[in-house]
Design a protein around this motif. Structure first.
Motif, PDB file in Angstrom:
ATOM      1  N   ALA A 292       0.876  -1.254   0.031  1.00  0.00           N
ATOM      2  CA  ALA A 292       0.155   0.108  -0.059  1.00  0.00           C
ATOM      3  C   ALA A 292       0.944   1.360   0.090  1.00  0.00           C
ATOM      4  CB  ALA A 292      -0.826   0.127   1.165  1.00  0.00           C
ATOM      5  N   LEU A 293       0.697   2.112  -0.561  1.00  0.00           N
ATOM      6  CA  LEU A 293       1.231   3.422  -0.904  1.00  0.00           C
ATOM      7  C   LEU A 293       0.591   4.736  -0.292  1.00  0.00           C
ATOM      8  CD1 LEU A 293       2.113   3.125  -4.652  1.00  0.00           C
ATOM      9  CD2 LEU A 293       3.548   2.642  -2.837  1.00  0.00           C
ATOM     10  N   GLU A 294       1.247   5.846   0.192  1.00  0.00           N
ATOM     11  CA  GLU A 294       0.510   6.507   1.105  1.00  0.00           C
ATOM     12  C   GLU A 294      -0.810   7.564  -0.046  1.00  0.00           C
ATOM     13  OE1 GLU A 294       3.310   9.300   2.363  1.00  0.00           O
ATOM     14  OE2 GLU A 294       4.380   7.978   3.834  1.00  0.00           O
ATOM     15  N   THR A 295      -0.511   7.270  -1.150  1.00  0.00           N
ATOM     16  CA  THR A 295      -1.607   8.097  -2.148  1.00  0.00           C
ATOM     17  C   THR A 295      -2.858   7.193  -2.298  1.00  0.00           C
ATOM     18  OG1 THR A 295      -0.794   6.612  -3.925  1.00  0.00           O
ATOM     19  CG2 THR A 295       0.286   8.764  -3.535  1.00  0.00           C
ATOM     20  N   GLY A 296      -2.914   5.894  -1.362  1.00  0.00           N
ATOM     21  CA  GLY A 296      -4.234   4.953  -1.381  1.00  0.00           C
ATOM     22  C   GLY A 296      -3.919   4.314  -2.629  1.00  0.00           C
ATOM     23  N   LYS A 297      -3.042   4.262  -3.349  1.00  0.00           N
ATOM     24  CA  LYS A 297      -2.707   3.521  -4.522  1.00  0.00           C
ATOM     25  C   LYS A 297      -1.846   2.244  -3.988  1.00  0.00           C
ATOM     26  CE  LYS A 297      -3.972   6.283  -8.017  1.00  0.00           C
ATOM     27  NZ  LYS A 297      -3.564   7.298  -9.077  1.00  0.00           N
ATOM     28  N   GLU A 298      -1.286   1.220  -5.022  1.00  0.00           N
ATOM     29  CA  GLU A 298      -0.392   0.154  -4.514  1.00  0.00           C
ATOM     30  C   GLU A 298       0.498  -0.162  -5.437  1.00  0.00           C
ATOM     31  OE1 GLU A 298      -3.045  -3.263  -3.563  1.00  0.00           O
ATOM     32  OE2 GLU A 298      -3.283  -3.710  -5.508  1.00  0.00           O
ATOM     33  N   ASN A 299       1.304  -0.773  -5.047  1.00  0.00           N
ATOM     34  CA  ASN A 299       2.596  -1.716  -5.952  1.00  0.00           C
ATOM     35  C   ASN A 299       1.864  -2.954  -5.692  1.00  0.00           C
ATOM     36  OD1 ASN A 299       3.928   0.709  -6.550  1.00  0.00           O
ATOM     37  ND2 ASN A 299       5.385   0.258  -4.873  1.00  0.00           N
ATOM     38  N   ARG A 300       1.935  -3.799  -7.074  1.00  0.00           N
ATOM     39  CA  ARG A 300       1.378  -4.997  -7.030  1.00  0.00           C
ATOM     40  C   ARG A 300       2.378  -5.825  -8.016  1.00  0.00           C
ATOM     41  NH1 ARG A 300      -4.037  -8.016  -7.206  1.00  0.00           N
ATOM     42  NH2 ARG A 300      -4.708  -5.970  -5.895  1.00  0.00           N
ATOM     43  N   ILE A 301       2.913  -7.074  -7.348  1.00  0.00           N
ATOM     44  CA  ILE A 301       3.509  -7.763  -8.170  1.00  0.00           C
ATOM     45  C   ILE A 301       2.939  -9.368  -8.274  1.00  0.00           C
ATOM     46  CG2 ILE A 301       5.808  -9.185  -8.055  1.00  0.00           C
ATOM     47  CD1 ILE A 301       7.017  -6.892  -6.385  1.00  0.00           C
ATOM     48  N   THR A 302       2.550  -9.882  -9.272  1.00  0.00           N
ATOM     49  CA  THR A 302       1.861 -11.314  -9.368  1.00  0.00           C
ATOM     50  C   THR A 302       2.824 -12.107  -9.939  1.00  0.00           C
ATOM     51  OG1 THR A 302      -0.308 -10.213 -10.000  1.00  0.00           O
ATOM     52  CG2 THR A 302       0.132 -12.573 -10.475  1.00  0.00           C
ATOM     53  N   MET A 303       3.095 -13.166  -9.359  1.00  0.00           N
ATOM     54  CA  MET A 303       4.119 -14.045  -9.567  1.00  0.00           C
ATOM     55  C   MET A 303       3.274 -15.563  -9.833  1.00  0.00           C
ATOM     56  SD  MET A 303       7.180 -15.499  -7.340  1.00  0.00           S
ATOM     57  CE  MET A 303       8.231 -16.909  -7.753  1.00  0.00           C
ATOM     58  N   ILE A 304       3.485 -16.103 -11.019  1.00  0.00           N
ATOM     59  CA  ILE A 304       2.784 -17.384 -11.351  1.00  0.00           C
ATOM     60  C   ILE A 304       4.060 -18.351 -11.485  1.00  0.00           C
ATOM     61  CG2 ILE A 304       1.302 -18.796 -13.137  1.00  0.00           C
ATOM     62  CD1 ILE A 304      -0.092 -16.118 -13.571  1.00  0.00           C
ATOM     63  N   ILE A 305       3.901 -19.441 -10.689  1.00  0.00           N
ATOM     64  CA  ILE A 305       5.076 -20.444 -10.674  1.00  0.00           C
ATOM     65  C   ILE A 305       4.453 -21.609 -11.786  1.00  0.00           C
ATOM     66  CG2 ILE A 305       6.509 -22.246  -9.559  1.00  0.00           C
ATOM     67  CD1 ILE A 305       6.000 -20.076  -7.093  1.00  0.00           C
ATOM     68  N   GLN A 306       4.935 -21.831 -12.766  1.00  0.00           N
ATOM     69  CA  GLN A 306       4.649 -22.904 -13.579  1.00  0.00           C
ATOM     70  C   GLN A 306       5.222 -24.208 -13.312  1.00  0.00           C
ATOM     71  OE1 GLN A 306       5.426 -20.461 -17.202  1.00  0.00           O
ATOM     72  NE2 GLN A 306       3.325 -19.777 -17.351  1.00  0.00           N
ATOM     73  N   ASN A 307       6.538 -24.195 -13.120  1.00  0.00           N
ATOM     74  CA  ASN A 307       7.623 -25.266 -12.685  1.00  0.00           C
ATOM     75  C   ASN A 307       8.330 -25.151 -11.553  1.00  0.00           C
ATOM     76  OD1 ASN A 307       6.543 -26.840 -15.264  1.00  0.00           O
ATOM     77  ND2 ASN A 307       7.975 -25.275 -16.425  1.00  0.00           N
ATOM     78  N   ARG A 308       8.143 -26.189 -10.641  1.00  0.00           N
ATOM     79  CA  ARG A 308       9.130 -26.154  -9.547  1.00  0.00           C
ATOM     80  C   ARG A 308      10.222 -27.541  -9.778  1.00  0.00           C
ATOM     81  NH1 ARG A 308       7.941 -23.660  -4.910  1.00  0.00           N
ATOM     82  NH2 ARG A 308       5.856 -22.426  -4.986  1.00  0.00           N
TER      83      ARG A 308
END
Length: 193
Positions: free
Chosen positions: A177-193
């Motif tokens: 969460a950012l002070e501006t009310g917005k956010e940084n978002r990182i989406t990580m999809i793991i296809q192979n382990r």
């Protein structure tokens, strides 16, 4: 094909750096029973990562090899375009790409700040991809099977998703969460382990 802006490259680099780091050592508490010895951080992940900030968004494919506290991450666009290589061991982290050249730092956090201006506890991701909190003060939510579904730690909320009865997550969404009310978002999809 449009050239990705310098900021977008920085955001992708930042997201890649989120995957890196040395592990924080937490002194175990004295136990009366036999202590459980945890396996070292060793894994090989492949998948896709997306970054969205109030200013920019982008995505890349990644390969991440973690051998205890050393790592090698390769990030690339569609068909391998725009390859970025990040390597690290205790005390030395480097990023190499055609766009940025070579950037070096002592820690993943320092490298992230040099490359993008972001400050984040990126060393935690080594534990988060294993569905574990990185520190003793993390807040942890679990499902009925005992799997971690959310970790709140050091200014980040990490939502974890699983395929069927899998014990390790195949998707992580990291939100800051950012002070501006917005956010940084990182989406990580793991296809192979």
């Amino acid at each position: 094909m449009r050239t990705i802006s310098k900021f977008c490259i920085s955001a992708l680099v930042a997201s890649t750096l989120v995957f890196t780091g040395c592990q924080q050592y937490i002194q175990p508490q004295e136990q009366t029973t036999t202590p459980v010895v945890e396996a070292p951080n060793q894994f090989n992940l492949q998948g896709k990562i997306g970054v969205r900030t109030p200013q920019q968004s982008g995505s890349a494919f990644f390969t991440w090899v973690q051998e205890q506290d050393e790592f090698d991450i390769e990030l690339s666009g569609i068909l391998g375009v725009g390859k970025t290589q990040i390597n690290g061991k205790p005390g030395a982290v480097s990023l190499q790409s055609a766009k940025t050249g070579l950037i070096m730092a002592a820690t993943p956090e320092e490298l992230l700040e040099r490359a993008t201006g972001w400050q984040a506890p990126i060393t935690h991701l080594v534990k988060w991809v294993q569905a574990k909190p990185a520190t003793a003060h993390a807040q942890l939510s679990k499902d009925e099977s005992g799997r971690a579904t959310q970790i709140i730690e050091d200014g980040w909320v990490v939502d974890l998703s699983y395929d069927n009865n899998a014990t390790l997550p195949n998707k992580l969404i990291l939100k800051q969460a950012l002070e501006t009310g917005k956010e940084n978002r990182i989406t990580m999809i793991i296809q192979n382990r």
